[in-house]
Design a protein around this motif. Structure first.
Motif, PDB file in Angstrom:
ATOM      1  N   PRO A 125       0.774  -1.206   0.102  1.00 40.42           N
ATOM      2  CA  PRO A 125       0.187  -0.044  -0.014  1.00 40.42           C
ATOM      3  C   PRO A 125       0.935   1.189  -0.115  1.00 40.42           C
ATOM      4  O   PRO A 125       1.864   1.336   0.745  1.00 40.42           O
ATOM      5  CB  PRO A 125      -0.740  -0.104   1.270  1.00 40.42           C
ATOM      6  CG  PRO A 125      -0.768  -1.614   1.548  1.00 40.42           C
ATOM      7  CD  PRO A 125       0.637  -2.148   1.106  1.00 40.42           C
ATOM      8  N   ILE A 178       3.936   0.034   4.638  1.00 40.67           N
ATOM      9  CA  ILE A 178       3.242   1.097   4.119  1.00 40.67           C
ATOM     10  C   ILE A 178       4.195   2.476   3.737  1.00 40.67           C
ATOM     11  O   ILE A 178       5.080   2.984   4.485  1.00 40.67           O
ATOM     12  CB  ILE A 178       2.100   1.688   4.864  1.00 40.67           C
ATOM     13  CG1 ILE A 178       0.844   0.308   5.034  1.00 40.67           C
ATOM     14  CG2 ILE A 178       1.116   2.775   4.236  1.00 40.67           C
ATOM     15  CD1 ILE A 178      -0.073   0.760   5.917  1.00 40.67           C
ATOM     16  N   ALA A 232      -5.610   1.970   3.773  1.00 39.82           N
ATOM     17  CA  ALA A 232      -4.203   1.418   3.812  1.00 39.82           C
ATOM     18  C   ALA A 232      -4.058   0.077   4.780  1.00 39.82           C
ATOM     19  O   ALA A 232      -3.593  -1.006   4.432  1.00 39.82           O
ATOM     20  CB  ALA A 232      -3.255   2.295   4.095  1.00 39.82           C
ATOM     21  N   LEU A 265      -3.574  -3.649   3.761  1.00 37.67           N
ATOM     22  CA  LEU A 265      -2.387  -4.479   4.340  1.00 37.67           C
ATOM     23  C   LEU A 265      -2.760  -5.511   5.110  1.00 37.67           C
ATOM     24  O   LEU A 265      -1.911  -6.821   4.858  1.00 37.67           O
ATOM     25  CB  LEU A 265      -1.578  -3.470   5.172  1.00 37.67           C
ATOM     26  CG  LEU A 265      -0.384  -4.074   5.852  1.00 37.67           C
ATOM     27  CD1 LEU A 265       0.822  -4.364   4.879  1.00 37.67           C
ATOM     28  CD2 LEU A 265       0.341  -3.095   7.153  1.00 37.67           C
TER      29      LEU A 265
END
Length: 363
Positions: free
Chosen positions: A121, A208, A353, A357
């Motif tokens: 992400p 991320i 996100a 994930l």
């Protein structure tokens, strides 16, 4: 032309290994100034410095600072030359940097052998003020996440000028930084957005990544004349490298300019005309139905829902999260309470996100 003045260093207000915030005396008047140590070396009280005073004379939004060009009293060696890539190329202030890509770098092979971001992400914003609310929300819900912040050269070039980055690193809300293009001063340096993204995955090993420009933005009240336009090409880069892009739209109900009210014309231009691939666009789910309908009407009016994956998330807890970490946010001189929807928009990307994930880890 550059406006220049000589000044005497009167006080060191703040100093770390990268930057000095100083007070200088020019013609018996005191002014704030910034000194980037990698460019000009350290200043001492009493030193005579040559200052770039252009922005203040033009009354531009640079935070009210002059900038040190050189220290006229001290020509010490500023840095050991480690790399061969020049940033600020072909200017009097060009500096040698070792980027992750170059042959002498210990990370060269990792960049060279890269295959894919494998669905990592990547949150992409268009303003620096979007960084803090995203990072805070991510770490609030998962303190063990590894987050890398990638700063473009769309606005300020030295990352050290960002007090927000300084605070987020101190509080361990971001773990690593990468600067690319002509931006400099990150934990790692990259030539462009592609290798910056590759470095985030292969070198910083982040879960991320967050990408925005540094403090400031250039705008001209024209459709295409703003530096936030880079959001389109950055999202396309993420998708090209097989990452999972999440875009933060610029929304506000405090901005009195019609072109930025509700969903900004900047975001509409990026998402409807410039981006070549499809992305997930995050929006906050607002209790105020009037405001929510203004945003939804803009989405439909510009066919954003036909090209992109539009997602809404509740982010009302952001106020509590910012209080928890003792973080004060601002955008265009407006704080959270004056422009809460702006910050909630950024936070909604963080929630998405985290979901992406989790899905990726469960594959």
């Amino acid at each position: 032309m550059i406006d220049r003045e000589e000044g005497i260093v009167d006080k060191i207000i703040y100093e770390d290994k990268d930057i000095q915030e100083i007070l200088v005396i020019i013609k018996n008047r005191k002014f704030k100034a910034m000194n980037f140590i990698s460019l000009s070396g350290k200043c001492k009280i009493g030193d005579t410095v040559l200052l770039n005073t252009t922005a203040i004379k033009l009354k531009l939004g640079t935070g009210g600072y002059h900038y040190v060009i050189t220290n006229l009293d001290d020509c010490e060696k500023i840095q050991e030359k480690k790399g061969h890539i020049m940033k600020l190329r072909y200017t009097p202030l060009q500096i040698a940097i070792q980027t992750m890509e170059e042959q002498e770098s210990p990370y060269h092979d990792a960049i060279k052998n890269f295959k894919s971001l494998q669905g990592m992400p990547v949150i992409v914003g268009s303003l620096h003020s979007m960084l803090a609310p995203v990072a805070a929300l991510l770490k609030y819900y998962n303190p063990h996440l590894k987050i890398t912040y990638i700063m473009s050269d769309g606005s300020s070039l030295p990352i050290s000028i960002s007090k927000s980055v300084r605070e987020l690193k101190m509080k361990k809300l971001i773990d690593n930084t990468i600067t690319f293009g002509h931006a400099f001063g990150g934990d790692y340096e990259a030539v462009n957005i592609y290798t910056a993204l590759i470095g985030a995955k292969e070198i910083t090993k982040c879960d991320i990544a967050i990408v925005t420009m540094g403090p400031g933005i250039v705008g001209t009240a024209t459709e295409y004349g703003f530096t936030g336009i880079e959001q389109a090409s950055i999202i396309d880069a993420v998708n090209t490298l097989q990452g999972d892009s999440i875009a933060i739209p610029r929304i506000s109900f405090a901005d009195k300019r019609k072109r930025h009210y509700g969903l900004s014309h900047h975001s509409i231009t990026i998402f409807s005309k410039l981006i070549k691939t499809s992305t997930t666009i995050s929006f906050p789910r607002l209790k105020d139905e009037v405001k929510m309908n203004i945003i939804k009407d803009k989405i439909i009016e510009n066919n954003l829902n036909e090209k992109h994956n539009i997602q809404y998330r509740n982010t009302e807890e952001l106020e509590k999260i910012l209080e928890y970490f003792d973080i004060k946010v601002s955008t265009m001189a407006r704080n959270y309470f004056q422009d809460s929807e702006f910050f909630q928009s950024a936070a909604s990307a963080g929630k998405i996100a985290l979901e992406k994930l989790k899905e990726r880890m469960n594959l």
